[in-house]
Design an enzyme around this catalytic site. Structure first.
Site, PDB file in Angstrom:
ATOM      1  CB  SER A 216      -0.892  -0.020   1.279  1.00  0.00           C
ATOM      2  OG  SER A 216      -2.053   0.900   1.159  1.00  0.00           O
ATOM      3  CG  ASP A 312      -6.440  -2.346  -3.891  1.00  0.00           C
ATOM      4  OD1 ASP A 312      -7.058  -1.468  -3.196  1.00  0.00           O
ATOM      5  OD2 ASP A 312      -5.534  -2.572  -3.934  1.00  0.00           O
ATOM      6  CG  HIS A 342      -5.948  -2.093  -0.255  1.00  0.00           C
ATOM      7  ND1 HIS A 342      -4.787  -1.406  -1.097  1.00  0.00           N
ATOM      8  CD2 HIS A 342      -5.336  -1.646   1.035  1.00  0.00           C
ATOM      9  CE1 HIS A 342      -4.022  -0.892  -0.464  1.00  0.00           C
ATOM     10  NE2 HIS A 342      -4.256  -0.814   0.745  1.00  0.00           N
TER      11      HIS A 342
END
Length: 372
Positions: A216, A312, A342
C-alpha cells in the site's frame, strides 16, 4: 440461494454501508482472535451461506468467500475504517492492536536496531532467516496511508517473508503524518535503503542482492526510493516489490470509483490519509514526488514485482504502473489476484485466497532475489 449462484454488482450496490463507528480495541481484538482460529476451518460453501448465499462478481472477478465473510461481518456490525473518529493516535492503536492479534507468531530471530535518518535516528527490525549461507535482503516499508502502521503492525508479515522466503528482512519505522508530512517518509526510506547498502554484510545478508518493497503506502515509498536512488546516483536495488501500491494520490480510476466503500480501504480513509500527508506542504496529490505514476521518466529502474488485487480501489493505478514500467524498458513481473481485496497480505491468517496469494508472493520475491 444455492452455492454457485451469483450476481454482478454495480458500483456502490450491495457493498456500501453506513459510516463505520469507532471500535473499542478489546472488542475488536476478541473478535479477530476468534476469527483467525475459526474462519480458516469453515468450508467455502458455508462462508458464502453465512455471507448471504450469493457470490459477488465485479468486472468479471468473483470475490473470495473468506473476504466476503469478513466484509459481511464488518457491514453488519458497522465497523471498519481507520478514520472513523478522525484521531490518528486512535487509528494507529487500532491498526497495531488488530494486526497483532492476527500475527502468526512465526519464530525467527529478530534484532531491533537504530539506523541513521535524515532528521533523526530511525527504528528498524532485522529478521534473520534460518539458513547458513548468505541470503538476500528485503528492505521493507509498511503500509498504512503514511499515517498509521509501524514495525509491530507488520511484524507477522515480515516474519513470514523471512522464514518462507529464506531471506533477511529489514523493516523500517519511517516517520508518519500528520506530525511529519511529505516528503519525510520518502526521505527516511531513501536513507534506510542507502544504509542497508553499506551494512548488509554486517547483517549477514548478501550485499549484491538487496530488494526494496512494501504494501500500500509502503509500495508507494518503495517506488519512490527506486526513483530517487536513480536520480541521486545511488545504485538500484535488485528488485522493487510493490504490493497493492498507491501510485497516484490524485487518481480517478474506475477501480477507485467501483470500490469506493465496502472493501476495506474506503474513499473516506484514502482522502483522510492524503489530507494529513500533504496538507500544508505545497504539494499537490499529482506531484511526482509523492505519486510515482506521475513521474516523467521511469527508465533505468530496478526490475519490478507488482502485485495487485481485483477488488482493490488501487487496482487500476497498480496495473497502469506495471504497463508504464514495461514501456520504459523496465523488467516487470505483474500479477493480479482477481478474487482479493486491498490488504490481503494482512488478512492471510484468516486463510482462503489471501493465504494462497501471500505464499505465491513470497515465492516470487525469493525467486527474483535469488537470481539476483
Amino acid at each position: 440461494m444455492p452455492e454457485g449462484s451469483h450476481f454482478a454488482v454495480q458500483p456502490g450496490e450491495a457493498t456500501t454501508h453506513t459510516q463505520p463507528k469507532a471500535r473499542p480495541l478489546a472488542v475488536t481484538d476478541a473478535a479477530l482472535g476468534i476469527g483467525v482460529k475459526v474462519v480458516p476451518w469453515i468450508p467455502s460453501w458455508l462462508k458464502r451461506l453465512l455471507s448471504g448465499g450469493r457470490r459477488i462478481t465485479i468486472d468479471g472477478n468473483t470475490l473470495d468467500p473468506t473476504l466476503q465473510l469478513i466484509l459481511t461481518a464488518q457491514r453488519r456490525t458497522r465497523t471498519g475504517g481507520l478514520s472513523a473518529d478522525g484521531d490518528p493516535g486512535n487509528a494507529r492503536a487500532l491498526m497495531r492492536s488488530s494486526h497483532g492479534v492476527m500475527n502468526t507468531q512465526i519464530a525467527v530471530p529478530t534484532t531491533d536496531l537504530t539506523i541513521p535518518g535524515p532528521d533523526s535516528p530511525l527504528r528498524a527490525r532485522h529478521y534473520r532467516p534460518p539458513v547458513a549461507e548468505m541470503a538476500p535482503l528485503l528492505v521493507f516499508f509498511h503500509g498504512g496511508g503514511f499515517v498509521v502502521g509501524d514495525i509491530e503492525s507488520h511484524d507477522g508479515l515480515c516474519r513470514m517473508i523471512c522464514r518462507d522466503g529464506a531471506m533477511h528482512v529489514l523493516s523500517v519505522d519511517y516517520r508518519l503524518a500528520p506530525e511529519h508530512k511529505a516528503p519525510a517518509a520518502v526521505d527516511d526510506c531513501v536513507a534506510a535503503y542507502r544504509w542497508s547498502r553499506g551494512h548488509a554484510a554486517e547483517l549477514g545478508a548478501d550485499p549484491s542482492r538487496i530488494g526494496i518493497g512494501g504494501d500500500s503506502a509502503g509500495g508507494n515509498l518503495a517506488a519512490l526510493v527506486a526513483l530517487r536512488s536513480r536520480d541521486e546516483g545511488i545504485p538500484q536495488p535488485t528488485l522493487q516489490v510493490l504490493l497493492y501500491p498507491v501510485l497516484d494520490l490524485s487518481a480517478k480510476t474506475r477501480s477507485r470509483k467501483v470500490f469506493s466503500d465496502g472493501f476495506f480501504l474506503s474513499k473516506r480513509d484514502r482522502d483522510w490519509f492524503t489530507d494529513l500527508y500533504l496538507d500544508g506542504t505545497g504539494m499537490a496529490a499529482d506531484d511526482a514526488r509523492v505519486s510515482p505514476l506521475r513521474a516523467a521518466d521511469l527508465s533505468g529502474l530496478a526490475p519490478g514485482l507488482v502485485l495487485t488485487a481485483g477488488f482493490d480501489p488501487l487496482r487500476d493505478e497498480g496495473n497502469e504502473y506495471a504497463v508504464a514500467l514495461r514501456s520504459a524498458g523496465v523488467t516487470v513481473d505483474h500479477r493480479q489476484f482477481d478474487a482479493l481485496t486491498h490488504g490481503f497480505a494482512s488478512i492471510a491468517p484468516f486463510g482462503g485466497g489471501s493465504a494462497d496469494a501471500v505464499t505465491a508472493t513470497i515465492s516470487a520475491i525469493r525467486a527474483h532475489l535469488t537470481r539476483g
